[in-house]
Design an enzyme around this catalytic site. Structure first.
Site, PDB file in Angstrom:
ATOM      1  N   PRO A 136       0.838  -1.215   0.000  1.00 62.02           N
ATOM      2  CA  PRO A 136       0.000   0.000   0.000  1.00 62.02           C
ATOM      3  C   PRO A 136       0.867   1.257   0.000  1.00 62.02           C
ATOM      4  CG  PRO A 136      -0.742  -1.554   1.673  1.00 62.02           C
ATOM      5  CD  PRO A 136       0.574  -2.061   1.145  1.00 62.02           C
ATOM      6  N   GLU A 137       0.537   2.188  -0.886  1.00 55.95           N
ATOM      7  CA  GLU A 137       1.262   3.450  -0.937  1.00 55.95           C
ATOM      8  C   GLU A 137       0.337   4.561  -0.456  1.00 55.95           C
ATOM      9  OE1 GLU A 137       3.944   4.098  -4.191  1.00 55.95           O
ATOM     10  OE2 GLU A 137       3.778   2.041  -4.858  1.00 55.95           O
ATOM     11  N   HIS A 143      -5.744 -14.170   9.565  1.00 56.57           N
ATOM     12  CA  HIS A 143      -4.841 -13.021   9.481  1.00 56.57           C
ATOM     13  C   HIS A 143      -5.407 -11.758  10.112  1.00 56.57           C
ATOM     14  CE1 HIS A 143      -2.432 -15.556   6.968  1.00 56.57           C
ATOM     15  NE2 HIS A 143      -3.422 -15.684   6.093  1.00 56.57           N
TER      16      HIS A 143
END
Ligand SMILES: [Zn+2]
Length: 268
Positions: free
Chosen positions: A2-3, A89
């Site tokens: 993710p940016e 998760h």
């Protein structure tokens, strides 16, 4: 990974939790990038004032401190009804009455930390560079911070100590928009280059935010929607394909162990 756009999309999706009181915290796996500190377990009773973003960190403002969240390589945050069964998760939940904020992070490079007082002084945040979407980032500022840096501009853009949140995809895209060769030394950029490039960075990031962030493995926005930016890239991941502007073939090369894509005709 993710940016900035993905993190900003997530932040906007989380705006709905502002004003809610934290009713509990569940840590199912404390071994994230750094161990989840025990302070986090004592957040119940505090009110979420706002959600801020600094670089790729999300800051949940709790009044007397900030819960720092980072999505790492594969994390996502979602707002769900409480009692939603946790998957393998799903490592962390912030319970907020009839909602909860859940961190899913298969690769566990994400972070859940607590910063008492001023978050800007936290060691992870203190040395971050300028925010590219603020008014103080402009051509003049970019010109000023690139002086004396002989590194290639693509790598300069990706250095979070200079500018935050311009990752690999967006660096290639912005350099194409600005017509600048990714190998050009940062210190050789002219005032005109810096004007075009600072504008291109903002345009690129804003376009990605509007599109909901890039489609990356495991990335989903807070409402569960996948991003769709990547299908519309100008040069990124288009090696050997025709430039959308001039029909020359897009080239790929490796720069600082990352793939760079550019058009040899449009980016002299
Ligand atoms: Zn071209």
């Amino acid at each position: 990974m993710p940016e900035l756009p993905e993190v900003e999309v997530t932040r906007r999706g989380l705006a709905q939790i502002a004003g809610r009181v934290i009713s509990g915290v569940a840590v199912r796996e404390p071994r994230l990038r750094w161990p989840v500190p025990r302070d986090v377990l004592a957040l119940a009773g505090r009110t979420v004032k706002a959600i801020h973003r600094r670089g790729k960190y999300l800051l949940v403002d709790c009044g007397d401190g900030h819960l720092i969240l980072h999505l790492g390589m594969s994390g996502s945050l979602r707002v769900l009804p409480p009692g939603t069964p946790a998957g393998k998760h799903d490592h962390f939940d912030l319970l907020l009455g009839d909602r909860m904020l859940r961190l899913r992070d298969p690769r566990r490079f994400g972070a859940v930390l607590w910063a008492p007082g001023d978050a800007a002084a936290h060691p992870l945040l203190a040395h971050l560079g300028i925010e590219p979407l603020t008014a103080s980032f402009n051509g003049k500022k970019l010109y000023e911070i690139t002086r004396n840096h002989r590194t290639a501009i693509k790598q300069f853009l990706m250095d979070g100590r200079r500018i935050v949140g311009v990752g690999n995809i967006y660096a290639s895209e912005a350099l194409f928009r600005a017509g600048i060769n990714p190998r050009k030394r940062a210190s050789r950029l002219t005032p005109g280059d810096c004007e075009r490039l600072s504008t291109a960075i903002k345009t690129t990031l804003r376009a990605a935010i509007r599109a909901g962030g890039s489609t990356l493995e495991n990335f989903v926005a807070a409402d569960g929607a996948a991003g769709e930016y990547q299908v519309r890239t100008l040069v990124y991941d288009r090696g050997g394909k025709k430039c959308r502007r001039c029909r020359s073939l897009i080239r790929r090369f490796v720069q600082g162990q990352r793939s760079t894509y550019y058009c040899p005709s449009c980016q002299k």
